[in-house]
Design an enzyme around this catalytic site. Structure first.
Site: not given
Ligand code: B3K
Ligand code: ZN
Length: 865
Positions: A271, A273, A307-308, A311
């Site tokens: 989706g 990063m 979501h991103e 993070h």
């Molecule tokens: N942290 C990334 C996912 C990365 C997947 C790597 N195979 C996106 C997310 O969960 O926000």
């Molecule tokens: Zn995530």
């Protein structure tokens, strides 16, 4: 002066070794500073890296830097040629000092990078994807999440082709170079693990805005896309600002850099990063307008953008010590984005959607050969553990903690967690400890949710005892691969009793904490026959097996005051009928029809809820509730019930279908009306396919938005006739040049409930617009087909062969994407023996394929074990 050691070639066959959580050790060397200098070119990019390294403790071990497919062109230690060797892909450097500057130089080819990990090219844009272990495809580095450093990145590129140069943090300098090149230098002051490194170069245009944080800092925001896509970026920008505001208000989290950028690219493995300050997105989670994106697409964009962004704290400021802790950032962040979306729209409908996804993907995972706890104990390829278990069950575990602690103590716990662990790499245990310390609640037994796999099964029965009611509960945590004889877990069950006659709550809702294998809970002063409303809001991610009185589900579906529980009662009513039908029992459809009519014509329920409640449980959900899956019998049972509803309620359904909302109205109310419009269209068509096709074609033609258009086409997809052909031809013509929308054309044909769907997907795999190189296109056709239970399990086994062939094909290009489609074949034990054998044989064929990636090897071999 040290001698250079000539390196052996890297091994070409994958080594399938397992890595265990119990083996975690601190890194031998820290890398507090990284300076990168990249001369960008799609064919050949030079990467020079300068790492400041510091020995961790007193040990004699050399410096081991991970690489993946890299050949060192030069390696120096404090400016002197190093003594180094290659051990597999790793660069191993002899070190006679405790701190040093290591300089390496490599050359990589972004345009030859079909794995889409590391630095790669997508539609003329150069971009990176480093989580989990992609940084080692760019340069040598320990590349593990507990090694945090401050990054400074200088890049140069042809100015005409790559006018925009972006990296993490803030731009500190830029200028023109020789031969039509230019350069930029970026600095990110926050120490970060290598998986959060990012860089983008391309011909991009920005939708720009600003956000003032609660302490008064001005943040510049940018959504970067190709110029032609700029008109489709307003929703992503609005979602970003809403998410920033929400995180301040709900979690007290403020953004910390002067700039936050989102970049959209078309070729992306998943989706999006959360790279620090520079999120890179799959364009399907950025671009939207009413003509090309459905309401569900708009909602998904808001959810993924949030979501991103979230993070930035739960992932970037506090990251994971090792990849076994992945749920620390993913489970928590999914919970945060779910809560955000609930606050932006309808809480009940969001909960229903989240639970549907959990049941569709995570429950089967937990019940199958790839079951693992949310904190796994071992892996061969970590990429295979970005699962619904780690993400979605992980979110449920956080939600349960919030339910048990209450909102205030939960917030105190998250504040403490961020304060304690800011700037560090933490563990799941650190999170639970912070919750415990801030709340005073003992979470010892609760920790089993992190270590035990499998979906607990809870039995519940309500008995009368004079003017009391006694709730008898039991729990079983099923065996899963490598785990048997499990301990009872803490199961928080929101419970209420509802009067059968009055429809009113008998007393308050209670939070029952089931801690043992068996328990009894008394409810005093019950004067009316009580009905059991349990696991309200889906307070625990469990399978409930409730002993019900006759008529109880019908009554709860009509009057339960918890919206989720009310929905559940209706679904359970349908499921019982569907399962009975699939077993060949004669069923009376009228209790379901009456419940559907009551819901559809209710004046108190909103359209969005009605749309959810009127959607029958999926064929795979029915299968999950049966001993042995017979796809044909399940399909027939479900179609028969849909037909019965469609015939009995044609008038009411047509009335709801006739409603509509202007395409540019994205309010929850308008979205609800559109949802109900297409759900009722589908049921109407089940009762009368000929009139249904005409109605669907009319909806398709009149649509001023993609929700109505796609909803109509989805109904036509499963019908026969000229309207179907005309609509698909029209859709192709309209959207041929629009990659994301054309994905829908592939997807709708792959999910069609038709006996010839397998022929269609075989044909579409040879279509000029199909490509294995674009993950979205691959998922639209192959992924959608594999999730279409009836078509995928077509009795000849052609569906299995089709999937296995595609997996083997795409594995050569992109193992990550290939491995994600193995689980549908891995469910072979659940099928009748004939199909099970054919599925198993395809898995064996996959495992026997020469040169198989470790990604697919792990999924396929574990599925056979
Ligand atoms: N942290 C990334 C996912 C990365 C997947 C790597 N195979 C996106 C997310 O969960 O926000
Ligand atoms: Zn995530």
């Amino acid at each position: 002066m040290a001698d250079a050691v000539i390196s052996p070639e890297a091994p070409t066959s994958p080594e399938h070794v397992s890595i265990f959580r119990k083996d975690y050790r601190e890194p031998d060397w820290w890398v507090p500073e990284v300076r990168l200098d990249l001369a960008l070119d799609p064919a050949a990019t030079r990467v020079r890296a300068l790492l400041k390294v510091v020995r961790n403790g007193d040990h004699p071990r050399p410096l081991r830097l991970a690489g993946d497919g890299l050949k060192p062109l030069s390696v120096t230690v404090d400016g002197e040629p190093a003594r180094w060797t290659l051990d597999g892909d790793d660069l191993v450097i002899d070190m006679d000092r405790d701190r040093a500057e290591i300089a390496t130089e490599v050359e990589i080819s972004p345009e030859a990078n079909s794995q889409l990990m590391g630095l790669y090219a997508s539609g003329g844009i150069l971009c990176t994807q480093c989580e989990s272990e992609g940084f080692r495809r760019i340069t040598f580095h320990p590349d593990r999440p507990d090694v945090l450093g401050v990054y400074t990145v200088r890049m140069s590129a042809d100015k005409a082709r790559f006018p925009i140069l972006l990296a993490n943090g803030n731009k500190v300098a830029e200028g023109d170079g020789d031969g039509g090149t230019h350069w930029a230098e970026w600095h990110d002051p926050f120490p970060k693990p290598s998986y959060l490194f990012a860089l983008v170069a391309g011909d991009l245009a920005a939708n720009r805005d600003r956000f003032r944080t609660f302490s008064g800092r001005e943040v510049e925001l940018a959504v970067w896309v190709r110029e032609k896509d700029l008109p489709k970026t307003d929703h992503a920008m609005a979602s970003l600002k809403a998410a920033m505001q929400w995180d301040e208000e709900v979690y007290g989290r403020e953004y910390d850099l002067d700039l936050f950028s989102i970049v959209a690219v078309d070729d992306f493995n998943f989706g999006a990063m959360e790279n620090k300050g520079l999120n890179i997105f799959n364009s399907r989670y950025v671009l939207a307008d009413q003509n090309t994106a459905t309401d569900a697409d708009f909602d998904a964009i808001a959810g993924v953008v949030a979501h991103e962004y979230f993070h930035n704290w739960s992932g970037d400021r506090v990251t994971c010590r090792d990849w076994f802790q992945l749920s620390l950032k993913e489970g928590f962040t999914v919970f945060r984005d779910q809560s955000f979306s609930a606050d932006m729209g309808s809480e009940a409908v969001k909960r229903i959607d989240d639970v549907r996804l959990l049941r569709a993907i995570q429950f089967p995972e937990d019940a199958g050969p790839l079951a693992h706890p949310i904190r796994p104990e071992s892996y061969i390829e970590i990429t295979n553990f970005y699962t619904a278990t780690v993400y979605n069950k992980g979110a449920e575990v956080i939600r349960m903690m919030k339910t048990m602690l209450g909102p205030d103590k939960f917030r105190a716990g998250s504040d403490l967690y961020f304060k304690r662990h800011d700037g560090t790499a933490a563990t799941c245990e650190d999170f639970v400890k912070a919750m415990e310390d801030a709340s005073g609640v003992d979470l010892s037994q609760f920790r089993l949710w992190y270590s035990q796999a499998g979906t607990p099964k809870i039995g519940a029965r309500l008995e009368r005892d004079g003017d009391a009611a006694v709730l008898k509960l039991s729990q079983v945590v099923p065996d899963t691969p490598g785990q048997s004889g499990k301990q009872p877990m803490v199961i928080p069950l929101k419970t209420a009793l509802i009067g059968r006659d009055s429809g009113a709550m008998l007393g308050e809702e209670r939070l029952v904490l089931l801690r043992d294998s068996q328990a009894e809970v008394r409810f005093e002063g019950i004067s009316e026959t009580p009905l059991l409303s349990i696991n309200r809001d889906f307070s625990a991610p469990v399978v409930m097996d409730v002993t019900r009185q006759a008529g109880e589900l019908e009554r709860l579906a009509a009057c339960d005051n918890n919206a989720f529980a009310r929905y559940e009662a209706g679904q359970e009513l349908m499921l019982r009928s569907l399962i009975a039908g699939a077993k060949g029992e004669a069923i009376d459809p009228w209790p379901v029809i009456d419940a559907v009519r009551r819901t559809l014509t209710s004046n108190e329920l909103d359209a969005a809820f009605k749309g959810e409640a009127l959607t029958l449980p999926s064929e795979s959900l029915i299968g999950d509730r049966m001993e042995v899956v017979d796809p044909d019998a399940i399909h027939e049972s479900r179609e028969a019930l849909r037909r019965a509803i469609g015939e009995a309620l044609a008038g009411e359904l047509a009335e709801a279908q006739a409603m509509g909302a202007p395409g540019n109205d994205l309010s929850p109310h308008a979205k609800g009306i559109r949802k109900l419009k297409s759900v009722t269209l589908a049921l109407f068509a089940a009762g009368n396919p000929a009139r249904g096709a005409a109605l669907a074609k009319a909806q398709y033609d009149a649509a001023d938005n993609m929700t109505d258009r796609q909803g109509a086409l989805a109904v036509l997809a499963s019908l026969d006739g000229a309207d179907r052909e005309a609509a698909f031809a029209d859709f192709y013509q309209r959207y041929q040049g629009d990659t994301l929308t054309l994905d829908k054309w592939f997807m709708l044909q792959a999910i069609a409930q038709r006996s010839d769907t397998v022929d269609a997907v075989e044909r579409l795999a040879g279509h000029a617009d199909f490509t294995l190189k674009n993950p979205n296109r691959w998922r639209a056709l192959v992924g959608s087909f594999a999730a279409n239970q009836w078509a995928f399990h077509e009795a000849s086994g052609r569906g299995y062969r089709f999937l296995a062939d595609r997996i083997i094909e795409v594995d050569r290009l992109n193992p990550q994407v290939a491995a994600r489609q193995v689980p549908p074949l891995g469910r072979w034990r659940r099928l009748e023996p004939g199909r099970a054998e054919m599925m198993r044989a395809e898995l064996e064929r996959i495992v026997a394929t020469p040169g198989l990636s470790k990604d697919v090897f792990e999924q396929a071999s574990k599925s056979l074990a």
